[in-house]
Design a protein around this motif. Sequence first.
Motif, PDB file in Angstrom:
ATOM      1  N   MET A  25       0.848  -1.194   0.000  1.00  7.47           N
ATOM      2  CA  MET A  25       0.000   0.000   0.000  1.00  7.47           C
ATOM      3  C   MET A  25       0.881   1.242   0.000  1.00  7.47           C
ATOM      4  O   MET A  25       1.847   1.315   0.734  1.00  7.47           O
ATOM      5  CB  MET A  25      -0.914  -0.017   1.240  1.00  7.47           C
ATOM      6  N   ALA A  58      -3.354   3.871   4.864  1.00 10.93           N
ATOM      7  CA  ALA A  58      -3.169   2.756   5.783  1.00 10.93           C
ATOM      8  C   ALA A  58      -3.835   1.486   5.258  1.00 10.93           C
ATOM      9  O   ALA A  58      -3.472   0.386   5.652  1.00 10.93           O
ATOM     10  CB  ALA A  58      -3.740   3.113   7.149  1.00 10.93           C
ATOM     11  N   SER A  59      -4.813   1.648   4.354  1.00  6.18           N
ATOM     12  CA  SER A  59      -5.556   0.495   3.854  1.00  6.18           C
ATOM     13  C   SER A  59      -6.254   0.867   2.555  1.00  6.18           C
ATOM     14  O   SER A  59      -6.356   2.045   2.184  1.00  6.18           O
ATOM     15  CB  SER A  59      -6.625   0.068   4.874  1.00  6.18           C
ATOM     16  N   ARG A  60      -6.745  -0.168   1.873  1.00  8.54           N
ATOM     17  CA  ARG A  60      -7.540   0.065   0.658  1.00  8.54           C
ATOM     18  C   ARG A  60      -8.799   0.863   0.996  1.00  8.54           C
ATOM     19  O   ARG A  60      -9.253   1.692   0.208  1.00  8.54           O
ATOM     20  CB  ARG A  60      -7.917  -1.279   0.024  1.00  8.54           C
ATOM     21  N   GLU A  61      -9.345   0.593   2.167  1.00  8.65           N
ATOM     22  CA  GLU A  61     -10.560   1.294   2.585  1.00  8.65           C
ATOM     23  C   GLU A  61     -10.313   2.793   2.732  1.00  8.65           C
ATOM     24  O   GLU A  61     -11.176   3.612   2.412  1.00  8.65           O
ATOM     25  CB  GLU A  61     -11.083   0.707   3.897  1.00  8.65           C
ATOM     26  N   GLU A  62      -9.130   3.145   3.217  1.00  7.34           N
ATOM     27  CA  GLU A  62      -8.803   4.569   3.363  1.00  7.34           C
ATOM     28  C   GLU A  62      -8.697   5.237   1.996  1.00  7.34           C
ATOM     29  O   GLU A  62      -9.156   6.363   1.805  1.00  7.34           O
ATOM     30  CB  GLU A  62      -7.478   4.725   4.117  1.00  7.34           C
ATOM     31  N   ARG A  63      -8.102   4.518   1.058  1.00  9.73           N
ATOM     32  CA  ARG A  63      -8.022   5.052  -0.308  1.00  9.73           C
ATOM     33  C   ARG A  63      -9.420   5.202  -0.896  1.00  9.73           C
ATOM     34  O   ARG A  63      -9.742   6.216  -1.520  1.00  9.73           O
ATOM     35  CB  ARG A  63      -7.169   4.120  -1.167  1.00  9.73           C
ATOM     36  N   ASP A  98      -6.028   1.203  -7.142  1.00  7.10           N
ATOM     37  CA  ASP A  98      -5.543  -0.040  -6.552  1.00  7.10           C
ATOM     38  C   ASP A  98      -4.443  -0.675  -7.407  1.00  7.10           C
ATOM     39  O   ASP A  98      -3.387  -1.062  -6.897  1.00  7.10           O
ATOM     40  CB  ASP A  98      -6.694  -1.037  -6.388  1.00  7.10           C
ATOM     41  N   ASP A 131      -1.364   1.652  -7.581  1.00  6.39           N
ATOM     42  CA  ASP A 131      -0.931   2.137  -6.268  1.00  6.39           C
ATOM     43  C   ASP A 131      -0.799   3.661  -6.276  1.00  6.39           C
ATOM     44  O   ASP A 131       0.239   4.219  -5.897  1.00  6.39           O
ATOM     45  CB  ASP A 131       0.400   1.488  -5.871  1.00  6.39           C
TER      46      ASP A 131
END
Length: 341
Positions: A1, A6-11, A303, A306
């Motif tokens: 990441m 911090a995570s895919r969810e944050e993105r 995703d 990146d």
Amino acid sequence: MHEGFASREERAALIAELPKAELHLQIEGSLEPALMFELAQRNRVAIPFASVEEVRAAYAFSNLQDFLDIYYQGMGVLHREQDFHDLTAAYLAHAHADNVRHVEIFFDPQGHTARGVAFGTVVAGITRALDDAEASYGMTSKLIMCFLRHLSEDEAEATLDAALPYLDRIAGVGLDSSEVGHPPAKFERVFARAKRLGLKTVAHAGEEGPPEYVREALDLLKVDRIDHGNRSLEDPALVARLAAEGMTLTVCPLSNLKLCVVDDIAAHPLKTMLDAGLKATVNSDDPSYFGGYVGANYQAVADALDLSRDELVTLARNSFTGSFLSDADKAKHMTAIDACA
């Protein structure tokens, strides 16, 4: 990441929060299978599919022409003003859910007038839905009339003639459909006439066609924006020119994947474009056929490539600065983006 998430969810949360403009959307390409069936029944039009699932199964394309064949077939269910309203309203609801604040949508009048549908019927249905979206969502819009490049320039001239009574609702002209074998040069005169009428100009170039088509769109059609433009990257001098001129490219990642312009979303050139200083934007093109509206396109490339926070913010900013909004309206959207950044 990538550092900064911090995570895919944050993105994903940032993508959802960012205000966006969509600059490359074929309204006929937002016809979902369920609505296709509904309109076929409403208008008593026979379609060669027994179910929504059969339609979705047919959306397996190996190139642009495979897609166009079913695209024009689907268009055949659109007949009445209400049909065009319902089509547009359904797209705008998806766009609103993705926090799209401004849309500049394409329509293909020749695909309708050739079937006996009046030009005014098409415009009335689409613009009524655009007006409704402004009232309901605060979403602004511009309407861009595209010429089908597999047809002749004389037919494009006739379409421009038909548009003259509606120029208060049409902001620009574009060029779409089968690219290879139909260079921008074919439409030089009708684009010059559109310019004289005060219309903005855009053109699909460098999707399947060579970098030379992008040069022709710039030099002969004198476009304000390039739709797609992927193959520009094959020509370093052209890349340098596009960057120096600040030319907006309306890039469509999931469309490129579905039409095999790229083999894998991880190989998409969007990040390369940004690194080269190109003013790239993210758009959905024909979302019902290509598997995702604008938010899904942002998520897919973010995703796979990146993308950083700064790159995502740049894409959102580019979508407004590349639009045909006034400078004052662009500035308001920049302020809203800065609040998320």
